[in-house]
Scaffold this motif. Structure first.
Motif, PDB file in Angstrom:
ATOM      1  N   THR A  23       0.813  -1.221   0.000  1.00 11.68           N
ATOM      2  CA  THR A  23       0.000   0.000   0.000  1.00 11.68           C
ATOM      3  C   THR A  23       0.839   1.261   0.000  1.00 11.68           C
ATOM      4  N   ASN A  24       2.085   1.214   0.520  1.00 10.58           N
ATOM      5  CA  ASN A  24       2.887   2.439   0.537  1.00 10.58           C
ATOM      6  C   ASN A  24       3.413   2.810  -0.831  1.00 10.58           C
ATOM      7  N   MET A  25       3.138   2.007  -1.881  1.00 16.62           N
ATOM      8  CA  MET A  25       3.481   2.426  -3.233  1.00 16.62           C
ATOM      9  C   MET A  25       2.540   3.502  -3.746  1.00 16.62           C
ATOM     10  N   ASN A  26       1.457   3.791  -2.995  1.00 14.49           N
ATOM     11  CA  ASN A  26       0.590   4.902  -3.368  1.00 14.49           C
ATOM     12  C   ASN A  26       1.364   6.199  -3.429  1.00 14.49           C
ATOM     13  N   ARG A  27       2.365   6.327  -2.570  1.00 16.66           N
ATOM     14  CA  ARG A  27       3.124   7.577  -2.536  1.00 16.66           C
ATOM     15  C   ARG A  27       3.959   7.778  -3.783  1.00 16.66           C
ATOM     16  N   SER A  28       4.268   6.671  -4.480  1.00 17.80           N
ATOM     17  CA  SER A  28       5.076   6.804  -5.691  1.00 17.80           C
ATOM     18  C   SER A  28       4.300   7.377  -6.842  1.00 17.80           C
ATOM     19  N   THR A  29       2.954   7.288  -6.794  1.00 18.69           N
ATOM     20  CA  THR A  29       2.146   7.856  -7.865  1.00 18.69           C
ATOM     21  C   THR A  29       1.262   8.977  -7.358  1.00 18.69           C
ATOM     22  N   ASP A  30       1.656   9.565  -6.240  1.00 18.62           N
ATOM     23  CA  ASP A  30       0.892  10.678  -5.700  1.00 18.62           C
ATOM     24  C   ASP A  30       0.920  11.840  -6.664  1.00 18.62           C
ATOM     25  N   SER A  52       7.814   5.009 -16.601  1.00 19.38           N
ATOM     26  CA  SER A  52       6.895   4.231 -15.788  1.00 19.38           C
ATOM     27  C   SER A  52       7.253   2.748 -15.776  1.00 19.38           C
ATOM     28  N   HIS A  53       7.955   2.274 -16.832  1.00 19.90           N
ATOM     29  CA  HIS A  53       8.361   0.864 -16.855  1.00 19.90           C
ATOM     30  C   HIS A  53       9.388   0.599 -15.757  1.00 19.90           C
ATOM     31  N   ALA A  54      10.196   1.602 -15.434  1.00 20.81           N
ATOM     32  CA  ALA A  54      11.164   1.429 -14.350  1.00 20.81           C
ATOM     33  C   ALA A  54      10.449   1.235 -13.022  1.00 20.81           C
ATOM     34  N   TYR A  99      -1.543   0.849  -9.061  1.00 18.49           N
ATOM     35  CA  TYR A  99      -1.541   0.072 -10.295  1.00 18.49           C
ATOM     36  C   TYR A  99      -1.489   0.945 -11.549  1.00 18.49           C
ATOM     37  N   ASP A 100      -1.438   2.251 -11.377  1.00 18.79           N
ATOM     38  CA  ASP A 100      -1.433   3.130 -12.557  1.00 18.79           C
ATOM     39  C   ASP A 100      -0.286   2.841 -13.522  1.00 18.79           C
ATOM     40  N   GLY A 132      -9.368   8.452 -16.897  1.00 19.00           N
ATOM     41  CA  GLY A 132      -8.916   9.839 -16.792  1.00 19.00           C
ATOM     42  C   GLY A 132      -7.651   9.964 -15.968  1.00 19.00           C
ATOM     43  N   ARG A 133      -7.551   9.178 -14.905  1.00 21.85           N
ATOM     44  CA  ARG A 133      -6.335   9.195 -14.088  1.00 21.85           C
ATOM     45  C   ARG A 133      -5.154   8.588 -14.837  1.00 21.85           C
ATOM     46  N   LEU A 134      -5.400   7.512 -15.592  1.00 25.17           N
ATOM     47  CA  LEU A 134      -4.314   6.866 -16.328  1.00 25.17           C
ATOM     48  C   LEU A 134      -3.805   7.724 -17.470  1.00 25.17           C
TER      49      LEU A 134
END
Length: 312
Positions: A23-30, A52-54, A99-100, A132-134
């Motif tokens: 769940t803390n990967m949310n911060r990577s796509t904030d 984004s592939h990285a 998951y974006d 829209g987010r993607l």
């Protein structure tokens, strides 16, 4: 995910989405541009990379990219093919920002676009928000189909029938479309068509309220570009304010007026151009026993946006 009981399928799908990535990967796509103002220490691994592939190759734990891709493909199939709209909705809503970087890849997009044709309105809304987010991460394969979705919504508003809720659903989907910041670039070329297609007059109160809400969101997006239509729209809003048959419609008209004048910068002058505006709006405030608080709050907010009139 293939269990015959709906609740089991729903909980298994939610559990897969919850456990697949930390769940803390949310911060990577904030969406916030900087982490410098936060007092919480953050490591460099939570910085959104240019590629984004990285990001999709970096995981915490033992999960590999192939496992994530396999599970996401299975969940995408469930979101399209499951017979229960509740399960489909739960899967789409569980695709959060973690998951974006995966879902924005081209091979994941076809099932998501199929969801825009789902029989359930809430599933279509969730899918449109997700796409829209993607589009912020991978606009090239996403924006052209969404431009086509916008044109289909306009056609439905112009030519759709009032039976079956088709125009109301199209209007509310248009509101979701306008609230997606990454899709604002698609709106400007269609501005005259959108304004001309909104079902504002001679329709049911629910549809009129949805159209007024869409008009307010459109004013927030287009801002000063809405100025040529002010002379056409404000008299209609003043007329709607007097309609006491629907409190929701009356409240939405005040909110839309505030969004319209705030977006275009047309403040103070409405008091002079439309002398009936001030007494009509002020008449709502003393009715503490008749007018609901939500309506009076919108009147006060609209007064704040319109500004103070010089008594001289």
């Amino acid at each position: 995910l293939s269990h015959p009981i709906i609740e089991v399928r729903r909980e298994s799908a939610i559990t897969c989405c919850f456990l697949l990535l930390p769940t803390n990967m949310n911060r990577s796509t904030d969406s916030s541009p900087s982490f410098g103002n936060s007092s919480e220490p953050r490591s460099s691994s939570f910085t959104l990379p240019n590629n984004s592939h990285a990001l999709s190759r970096r995981h915490i734990g033992s999960a590999s990219q192939s496992v994530v891709e396999e599970v996401l493909l299975k969940l995408s199939q469930v979101s399209v093919s499951d017979p229960s709209p509740l399960v489909r909705q739960c899967v789409v809503c569980a695709f959060d920002r973690r998951y974006d970087p995966y879902l924005c890849q081209a091979h994941h997009l076809p099932p998501l676009f199929l969801l825009l044709q789902d029989e359930s309105f809430v599933v279509r809304v969730a899918a449109l928000r997700l796409l829209g987010r993607l589009s912020r991460l991978n606009p090239a394969p996403i924006l052209p189909p969404l431009r086509r979705v916008l044109t289909e919504l306009i056609i439905e508003l112009r030519c759709g029938g009032d039976t079956g809720g088709g125009r109301e659903a199209a209007t509310r989907l248009l509101v979701v479309f306008l609230r997606s910041e990454s899709l604002h670039r698609l709106v400007q070329p269609f501005l005259p068509s959108i304004i001309g297609s909104l079902p504002l007059k001679g329709v049911a109160p629910r549809l009129a309220s949805a159209a007024l809400e869409a008009l307010g969101e459109l004013a927030q997006v287009s801002r000063s570009s809405m100025s040529p239509w002010l002379g056409q729209l404000i008299p209609y809003l003043l007329e709607t304010m007097q309609d006491q048959s629907s409190a929701s419609k009356q409240r939405t008209s005040f909110r839309t007026l505030g969004q319209l004048v705030g977006g275009t910068g047309y403040v103070i002058s409405p008091y002079l151009d439309y002398p009936q505006l001030l007494p009509q709006a002020a008449a709502v405030l003393p009715g503490t026993k008749r007018a609901p608080w939500a309506l009076r709050r919108e009147v006060i907010r609209t007064f704040g946006i319109l500004g103070a009139l010089d008594p001289q």
